[in-house]
Design a protein around this motif. Structure first.
Motif, PDB file in Angstrom:
ATOM      1  N   LYS A  14       0.844  -1.192   0.000  1.00  0.00           N
ATOM      2  CA  LYS A  14       0.000   0.000   0.000  1.00  0.00           C
ATOM      3  C   LYS A  14       0.878   1.240   0.000  1.00  0.00           C
ATOM      4  CE  LYS A  14      -3.638   2.530   0.032  1.00  0.00           C
ATOM      5  NZ  LYS A  14      -4.472   2.626  -1.192  1.00  0.00           N
ATOM      6  N   LYS A  15       0.615   2.132  -0.957  1.00  0.00           N
ATOM      7  CA  LYS A  15       1.375   3.377  -1.079  1.00  0.00           C
ATOM      8  C   LYS A  15       0.434   4.566  -0.989  1.00  0.00           C
ATOM      9  CE  LYS A  15       4.877   1.287  -4.113  1.00  0.00           C
ATOM     10  NZ  LYS A  15       5.564   1.363  -5.431  1.00  0.00           N
ATOM     11  N   PHE A  16       0.934   5.641  -0.360  1.00  0.00           N
ATOM     12  CA  PHE A  16       0.237   6.920  -0.324  1.00  0.00           C
ATOM     13  C   PHE A  16       1.171   7.984  -0.882  1.00  0.00           C
ATOM     14  CE2 PHE A  16      -1.926   4.731   3.253  1.00  0.00           C
ATOM     15  CZ  PHE A  16      -3.233   4.863   2.840  1.00  0.00           C
ATOM     16  N   ASP A  17       0.744   8.644  -1.950  1.00  0.00           N
ATOM     17  CA  ASP A  17       1.542   9.715  -2.556  1.00  0.00           C
ATOM     18  C   ASP A  17       2.983   9.284  -2.805  1.00  0.00           C
ATOM     19  OD1 ASP A  17      -0.675  11.447  -2.431  1.00  0.00           O
ATOM     20  OD2 ASP A  17      -0.179  12.015  -0.379  1.00  0.00           O
ATOM     21  N   GLY A  18       3.147   8.068  -3.291  1.00  0.00           N
ATOM     22  CA  GLY A  18       4.471   7.560  -3.615  1.00  0.00           C
ATOM     23  C   GLY A  18       5.226   6.965  -2.443  1.00  0.00           C
ATOM     24  N   GLU A  19       4.725   7.151  -1.213  1.00  0.00           N
ATOM     25  CA  GLU A  19       5.389   6.595  -0.031  1.00  0.00           C
ATOM     26  C   GLU A  19       4.810   5.207   0.267  1.00  0.00           C
ATOM     27  OE1 GLU A  19       6.111   7.506   4.734  1.00  0.00           O
ATOM     28  OE2 GLU A  19       4.959   8.914   3.505  1.00  0.00           O
ATOM     29  N   THR A  20       5.690   4.229   0.444  1.00  0.00           N
ATOM     30  CA  THR A  20       5.256   2.857   0.717  1.00  0.00           C
ATOM     31  C   THR A  20       4.970   2.694   2.203  1.00  0.00           C
ATOM     32  OG1 THR A  20       6.579   2.008  -1.127  1.00  0.00           O
ATOM     33  CG2 THR A  20       5.841   0.417   0.520  1.00  0.00           C
ATOM     34  N   ILE A  21       3.716   2.381   2.535  1.00  0.00           N
ATOM     35  CA  ILE A  21       3.295   2.202   3.930  1.00  0.00           C
ATOM     36  C   ILE A  21       3.341   0.728   4.321  1.00  0.00           C
ATOM     37  CG2 ILE A  21       1.479   2.646   5.615  1.00  0.00           C
ATOM     38  CD1 ILE A  21       2.751   5.150   4.369  1.00  0.00           C
ATOM     39  N   LEU A  22       2.909  -0.154   3.417  1.00  0.00           N
ATOM     40  CA  LEU A  22       3.007  -1.604   3.608  1.00  0.00           C
ATOM     41  C   LEU A  22       3.846  -2.179   2.479  1.00  0.00           C
ATOM     42  CD1 LEU A  22      -0.661  -2.611   4.564  1.00  0.00           C
ATOM     43  CD2 LEU A  22       1.275  -2.293   6.110  1.00  0.00           C
ATOM     44  N   ARG A  23       4.749  -3.105   2.819  1.00  0.00           N
ATOM     45  CA  ARG A  23       5.719  -3.613   1.856  1.00  0.00           C
ATOM     46  C   ARG A  23       5.556  -5.120   1.641  1.00  0.00           C
ATOM     47  NH1 ARG A  23       9.899   0.296   1.710  1.00  0.00           N
ATOM     48  NH2 ARG A  23       9.658   1.846   3.364  1.00  0.00           N
ATOM     49  N   ASP A  24       4.789  -5.501   0.618  1.00  0.00           N
ATOM     50  CA  ASP A  24       4.721  -6.891   0.169  1.00  0.00           C
ATOM     51  C   ASP A  24       4.448  -7.857   1.323  1.00  0.00           C
ATOM     52  OD1 ASP A  24       4.850  -8.949  -1.733  1.00  0.00           O
ATOM     53  OD2 ASP A  24       6.960  -9.321  -1.317  1.00  0.00           O
ATOM     54  N   ILE A  25       3.354  -7.631   2.049  1.00  0.00           N
ATOM     55  CA  ILE A  25       3.056  -8.464   3.212  1.00  0.00           C
ATOM     56  C   ILE A  25       2.070  -9.565   2.849  1.00  0.00           C
ATOM     57  CG2 ILE A  25       3.532  -6.604   4.845  1.00  0.00           C
ATOM     58  CD1 ILE A  25       0.504  -6.396   5.274  1.00  0.00           C
ATOM     59  N   SER A  26       2.289 -10.730   3.440  1.00  0.00           N
ATOM     60  CA  SER A  26       1.408 -11.883   3.267  1.00  0.00           C
ATOM     61  C   SER A  26       1.157 -12.526   4.620  1.00  0.00           C
ATOM     62  CB  SER A  26       2.032 -12.917   2.320  1.00  0.00           C
ATOM     63  OG  SER A  26       2.242 -12.386   1.024  1.00  0.00           O
TER      64      SER A  26
END
Length: 366
Positions: A14-26
């Protein structure tokens, strides 16, 4: 197992305005358990909650609910309700109308609303409070009303976004117990967000420890506390002594200038590691006794124990929790069992870590 799985995150970013908040989580959420998303502010835990609720959509990856893709399903189409940090109660409505609000929105028949509201208030121990004004309630009672409003719609999942943070310590502790009991009575899935590790340890079936948009470690409270995967988890969950060391061979570790027996294995010969010993696992001894000698630098009384800080001959600082007191500048001994030593490998993934733990069990069985 497939029937138990309710929610599945598959490589979600999940990204907001180009900033990654969540990184490839499973990860997977099973039906009927109490889960906690634990981590510092800004780690992504509330973002996960909002994705489950349907307030946000993943930038990448998939989110499924009972096997159905729900990336674009709106909140009102999901069997999920949320209890917010500020409770979001309507001050102009009494307790009954606050709890009944969702039922009226869903156009439930009037004759069904009263018994449903009564049932929900009974679950949260607010029998007889139907006609109370919100302004007349305590913080704990408002929290219960918010939960009653959430469960009256009979959701499959209840999301709780730091609902205890505004309460004082004593009431917060009481509400931890009540929430856990409520989850067991209802039998539905609870997903609880907090930055308080004591809350997470006390309430959860399973904890997800998050840091900078990634899940560092997941598991039961006991497994995460006893077997942290890295320095972040060891520091964030409870107090820890983390000391640099080496593994000369399996079940033998060197640190603080000495060599000790331990229970860890599967390392390379003389591999550099980090050694974790919890403060409560250190036993005070007289000078010259024990396995290590430290000089006492400070001591605080914490009510149920003394918190003692000492330094060993190699310059390592040690925190000790003990019912015994010590004197500043005294030299004391420390004793610990091999099982109290936990070894962390630099850069080890959670999958590799789990495989290593399984190898211990296999070796013990042999």
């Amino acid at each position: 197992m497939a029937e138990k799985m309710m929610i599945q995150f598959d490589h979600v970013t999940k990204k907001f305005d180009g900033e990654t908040i969540l990184r490839d989580i499973s990860f997977d959420i099973e039906r009927g358990k109490f889960y906690t998303l634990l981590g510092p502010s800004g780690c992504g835990k509330t973002t996960i909650l909002r994705l489950i609720a349907g307030f946000l959509e993943p930038t990448e990856g998939t989110l499924t609910f009972d096997g159905q893709l729900v990336n674009k399903i709106p909140p009102n189409k999901r069997q999920v309700n949320t209890v917010f940090q500020d409770y979001a109660l309507f001050p102009h409505l009494n307790v009954f109308e606050n709890v009944a609000f969702g039922l009226r929105i869903n156009k439930l028949a009037s004759k069904e609303i009263a018994p449903r509201v009564k049932e929900a208030l009974h679950f949260v121990n607010l029998d007889g409070y139907q006609n109370r004004e919100i302004s007349d309630l305590s913080g704990g009672q408002k929290q219960r009303v918010a939960i009653a409003r959430a469960i009256v719609n009979r959701p499959q999942v209840l999301l709780l976004d730091e609902p205890l943070s505004a309460l004082d310590l004593k009431l917060r502790t009481a509400m931890q117990f009540e929430l856990r009991q409520l989850q067991r009575r209802l039998g539905i899935t609870f997903i609880f967000v907090t930055h308080d590790q004591e809350e997470a340890l006390a309430m959860s079936d399973e904890i997800f420890v998050l840091n900078q948009g990634k899940i560092e470690q997941s598991g039961s409270p006991r497994s995460i506390y006893d077997e942290p995967i890295n320095r972040f988890v060891a520091d964030f969950i409870g107090e820890s002594n983390i000391i640099p060391g080496k593994m000369p061979q399996d079940r033998v570790v060197s640190f603080a200038g000495k060599t000790f027996n331990c229970v860890d294995q599967g390392f390379n010969k003389n591999e550099s590691v980090e050694v974790v010993i919890r403060p409560e696992d250190l036993e005070l001894k007289q000078r010259g006794e024990g396995l290590l000698q430290v000089r006492v630098e400070s001591q605080l009384f914490r009510g149920v124990h003394y918190e003692i800080i000492g330094k060993d001959e190699a310059g390592n600082s040690w925190m000790i929790h003990s019912t015994k007191s010590a004197k500043i500048n005294d030299e004391i001994g420390l004793y610990f069992e091999p099982e109290a030593i936990h070894i962390m490998r630099h850069g080890e993934s959670e999958e590799d870590f789990d495989r290593r733990l399984e190898s211990y069990e296999g070796a013990d069985h042999d």
